[in-house]
Design a protein around this motif. Structure first.
Motif, PDB file in Angstrom:
ATOM      1  N   ALA A  25       7.401  -6.943   9.772  1.00 43.39           N
ATOM      2  CA  ALA A  25       8.036  -7.740   8.711  1.00 43.39           C
ATOM      3  C   ALA A  25       8.390  -6.898   7.486  1.00 43.39           C
ATOM      4  CB  ALA A  25       7.111  -8.884   8.296  1.00 43.39           C
ATOM      5  N   GLY A  26       7.667  -5.797   7.278  1.00 42.27           N
ATOM      6  CA  GLY A  26       7.935  -4.963   6.098  1.00 42.27           C
ATOM      7  C   GLY A  26       6.745  -4.826   5.155  1.00 42.27           C
ATOM      8  N   LYS A  27       5.550  -5.232   5.619  1.00 49.13           N
ATOM      9  CA  LYS A  27       4.362  -5.208   4.752  1.00 49.13           C
ATOM     10  C   LYS A  27       3.957  -3.773   4.405  1.00 49.13           C
ATOM     11  CE  LYS A  27       1.867  -7.352   7.816  1.00 49.13           C
ATOM     12  NZ  LYS A  27       2.873  -7.539   8.880  1.00 49.13           N
ATOM     13  N   SER A  28       3.782  -2.946   5.442  1.00 46.70           N
ATOM     14  CA  SER A  28       3.313  -1.575   5.184  1.00 46.70           C
ATOM     15  C   SER A  28       4.332  -0.819   4.354  1.00 46.70           C
ATOM     16  CB  SER A  28       3.101  -0.823   6.496  1.00 46.70           C
ATOM     17  OG  SER A  28       2.090  -1.440   7.216  1.00 46.70           O
ATOM     18  N   THR A  29       5.601  -1.061   4.620  1.00 44.48           N
ATOM     19  CA  THR A  29       6.646  -0.376   3.845  1.00 44.48           C
ATOM     20  C   THR A  29       6.523  -0.756   2.377  1.00 44.48           C
ATOM     21  OG1 THR A  29       8.059  -0.418   5.791  1.00 44.48           O
ATOM     22  CG2 THR A  29       9.139  -0.042   3.675  1.00 44.48           C
ATOM     23  N   THR A  30       6.283  -2.026   2.095  1.00 43.97           N
ATOM     24  CA  THR A  30       6.119  -2.456   0.695  1.00 43.97           C
ATOM     25  C   THR A  30       4.905  -1.760   0.074  1.00 43.97           C
ATOM     26  OG1 THR A  30       6.933  -4.632   1.359  1.00 43.97           O
ATOM     27  CG2 THR A  30       5.962  -4.471  -0.826  1.00 43.97           C
ATOM     28  N   VAL A  31       3.787  -1.747   0.823  1.00 47.88           N
ATOM     29  CA  VAL A  31       2.568  -1.139   0.274  1.00 47.88           C
ATOM     30  C   VAL A  31       2.791   0.351   0.016  1.00 47.88           C
ATOM     31  CG1 VAL A  31       0.165  -0.552   0.764  1.00 47.88           C
ATOM     32  CG2 VAL A  31       0.996  -2.832   1.262  1.00 47.88           C
ATOM     33  N   LYS A  32       3.509   1.007   0.928  1.00 48.72           N
ATOM     34  CA  LYS A  32       3.751   2.445   0.730  1.00 48.72           C
ATOM     35  C   LYS A  32       4.632   2.674  -0.500  1.00 48.72           C
ATOM     36  CE  LYS A  32       3.059   3.764   5.503  1.00 48.72           C
ATOM     37  NZ  LYS A  32       3.770   3.761   6.789  1.00 48.72           N
ATOM     38  N   MET A  33       5.558   1.774  -0.765  1.00 47.11           N
ATOM     39  CA  MET A  33       6.351   1.920  -2.001  1.00 47.11           C
ATOM     40  C   MET A  33       5.471   1.678  -3.221  1.00 47.11           C
ATOM     41  SD  MET A  33      10.133   0.414  -1.210  1.00 47.11           S
ATOM     42  CE  MET A  33       9.754  -1.113  -0.389  1.00 47.11           C
ATOM     43  N   LEU A  34       4.623   0.651  -3.129  1.00 46.38           N
ATOM     44  CA  LEU A  34       3.725   0.351  -4.257  1.00 46.38           C
ATOM     45  C   LEU A  34       2.775   1.512  -4.528  1.00 46.38           C
ATOM     46  CD1 LEU A  34       2.899  -3.364  -3.404  1.00 46.38           C
ATOM     47  CD2 LEU A  34       3.967  -2.578  -5.521  1.00 46.38           C
ATOM     48  N   ALA A  35       2.371   2.192  -3.454  1.00 42.86           N
ATOM     49  CA  ALA A  35       1.412   3.293  -3.601  1.00 42.86           C
ATOM     50  C   ALA A  35       2.105   4.591  -4.008  1.00 42.86           C
ATOM     51  CB  ALA A  35       0.646   3.483  -2.293  1.00 42.86           C
ATOM     52  N   GLY A  36       3.440   4.567  -4.107  1.00 36.81           N
ATOM     53  CA  GLY A  36       4.173   5.764  -4.525  1.00 36.81           C
ATOM     54  C   GLY A  36       4.430   6.737  -3.384  1.00 36.81           C
ATOM     55  N   ILE A  37       4.104   6.338  -2.154  1.00 39.45           N
ATOM     56  CA  ILE A  37       4.284   7.238  -1.006  1.00 39.45           C
ATOM     57  C   ILE A  37       5.745   7.248  -0.577  1.00 39.45           C
ATOM     58  CG2 ILE A  37       3.653   7.573   1.436  1.00 39.45           C
ATOM     59  CD1 ILE A  37       0.956   6.134   0.695  1.00 39.45           C
ATOM     60  N   LEU A  38       6.383   6.099  -0.609  1.00 36.56           N
ATOM     61  CA  LEU A  38       7.784   5.990  -0.206  1.00 36.56           C
ATOM     62  C   LEU A  38       8.632   5.651  -1.416  1.00 36.56           C
ATOM     63  CD1 LEU A  38       7.926   3.752   3.007  1.00 36.56           C
ATOM     64  CD2 LEU A  38       8.503   6.177   2.835  1.00 36.56           C
ATOM     65  N   LYS A  39       9.833   6.214  -1.421  1.00 36.09           N
ATOM     66  CA  LYS A  39      10.767   5.924  -2.509  1.00 36.09           C
ATOM     67  C   LYS A  39      11.589   4.698  -2.134  1.00 36.09           C
ATOM     68  CE  LYS A  39      14.341   8.181  -5.102  1.00 36.09           C
ATOM     69  NZ  LYS A  39      15.337   9.212  -5.134  1.00 36.09           N
ATOM     70  N   PRO A  40      11.679   3.705  -3.014  1.00 33.94           N
ATOM     71  CA  PRO A  40      12.532   2.550  -2.680  1.00 33.94           C
ATOM     72  C   PRO A  40      13.983   2.990  -2.501  1.00 33.94           C
ATOM     73  CG  PRO A  40      11.137   2.084  -4.588  1.00 33.94           C
ATOM     74  CD  PRO A  40      11.002   3.546  -4.304  1.00 33.94           C
TER      75      PRO A  40
END
Ligand SMILES: Nc1ncnc2c1ncn2[C@@H]1O[C@H](COP(=O)(O)OP(=O)(O)OP(=O)(O)O)[C@@H](O)[C@H]1O
Length: 335
Positions: free
Chosen positions: A63-78
């Protein structure tokens, strides 16, 4: 909401993934002239989370949960939209930012694999500049709730999953971050470790005012830890509110279950079709239906059910979060 600490506006994240073409010629073409397609993991998500809130972030697989968390954690750039946590842009300000948050991934460890747990904690103490007295105090607290003392001398690679997650929680919280992100923190754990971790998270949320956002597939986590639920499906938020509001929003806050001979589904559906209450066959002779107790009169539903099938047992209760979430996913799928 008092004092928002997390702001996400029109948040998006896409992934570019190679398209695999079939056969040997396909493999050669993939090598020479690769083609890509775009996966929209998070499409357009907007929310705010207040200081001290404990929010569960739910959604079906992919659904996109981990992707959201990784953005929140600064690991992934939106890929688009805005994201601010406290005064930071997580990805841009990553170095400073990570000192102010805690992150726990149930599926992988942030501990140094070959070091004894205490050595990892000592390293983190230095990284975060935690004074010795505070370090000891926190170790004591973690030991009380997470029963850490027996694990401290063991290298992370030798820990069982449950021990590892407990040690990871201690590592993530050593510097008392005001915000903690947890991605499936209880996955694969047995009931007693789960209970311990839930109690611990609830405690730091209540006593220290730590803001929590956690993804989980275990709705027991939601009941135990969170006051608010956000549900994402196919990259978009489909619900944001309290669990109570979730039941009400769906208008199916009640549940009836009946035990009847196999093959009773059609008769049950026929009996309650006028009330628009569809039944589900749960197997082993159990049939259940969710309904809105404000719209459907329960005695009427019960009378129709008992007239339709020779019921051995009938149970009425408030729908569980699990019932409601399942229904929400179904609704999202058919929207
Ligand atoms: N690194 C990646 N490269 C390409 N696609 C990815 C990557 N990570 C995730 N995806 C895709 O993005 C979408 C969202 O994935 P994500 O992991 O965020 O979902 P999720 O809700 O955490 O799922 P789950 O509950 O299964 O962990 C899925 O379609 C997934 O296949």
């Amino acid at each position: 909401m008092s004092d928002p600490i997390i702001h996400a506006r029109h948040l998006k994240r896409t992934y570019r993934v190679p398209v695999r073409r079939p056969g040997l010629t396909g493999a050669f073409r993939d090598l020479l002239t690769p083609e890509y397609r775009t996966v929209q993991a998070v499409q357009d998500v907007t929310f705010e989370i207040g200081r001290g809130e404990s929010v569960a972030y739910l959604g079906p697989n992919g659904a996109g949960k981990s992707t959201t968390v990784k953005m929140l954690a600064g690991i992934l750039k939106p890929s688009g939209g805005e994201l601010r946590v406290m005064d930071f842009h997580p990805h841009q300000d990553r170095q400073q930012y990570v000192r102010n948050i805690g992150v726990v991934f149930g599926q992988r460890t942030t501990l140094w694999f070959d070091l004894a747990v205490i050595e990892s904690l000592r390293l983190l103490q230095r990284v975060y500049g935690v004074p010795e007295a505070v370090f000891q105090e926190r170790l004591e607290l973690f030991d009380e709730v997470l029963d850490l003392s027996g694990l401290l001398a063991t290298p992370a690679r030798k820990l069982s999953l449950g021990q590892r997650v407990r040690a990871d929680l201690a590592a993530a919280l050593l510097h008392a971050p005001p915000v903690v992100f947890l991605d499936e923190p209880t996955i694969g754990l047995d009931a007693s470790v789960k209970a311990r971790i839930r109690a611990f998270l609830r405690q730091i949320n209540r006593d220290l005012g730590t803001t929590l956002l956690l993804t989980t597939h275990d709705l027991g986590d939601v009941e135990a830890i969170s006051d608010r639920v956000m549900v994402i499906d196919a990259g978009q938020l489909i619900f944001d509110g309290t669990t109570r509001a979730m039941r009400e929003d769906l208008g199916r806050g009640d549940r009836v279950t009946v035990v009847a001979p196999p093959g009773s589904l059609a008769a049950l559906n026929a009996a309650t079709s006028e009330l628009a209450v569809p039944w589900t066959d749960e197997g082993k002779g159990r049939y259940s239906a969710l309904y809105d107790g404000r719209r459907v009169r329960t005695p009427d539903l019960v009378a129709r059910t008992l007239a339709a099938v020779p019921a051995e047992d009938l149970e009425l209760r408030e729908a569980s979060i699990e019932d409601v979430v399942r229904e929400l996913y179904e609704r999202g799928r058919h929207a």
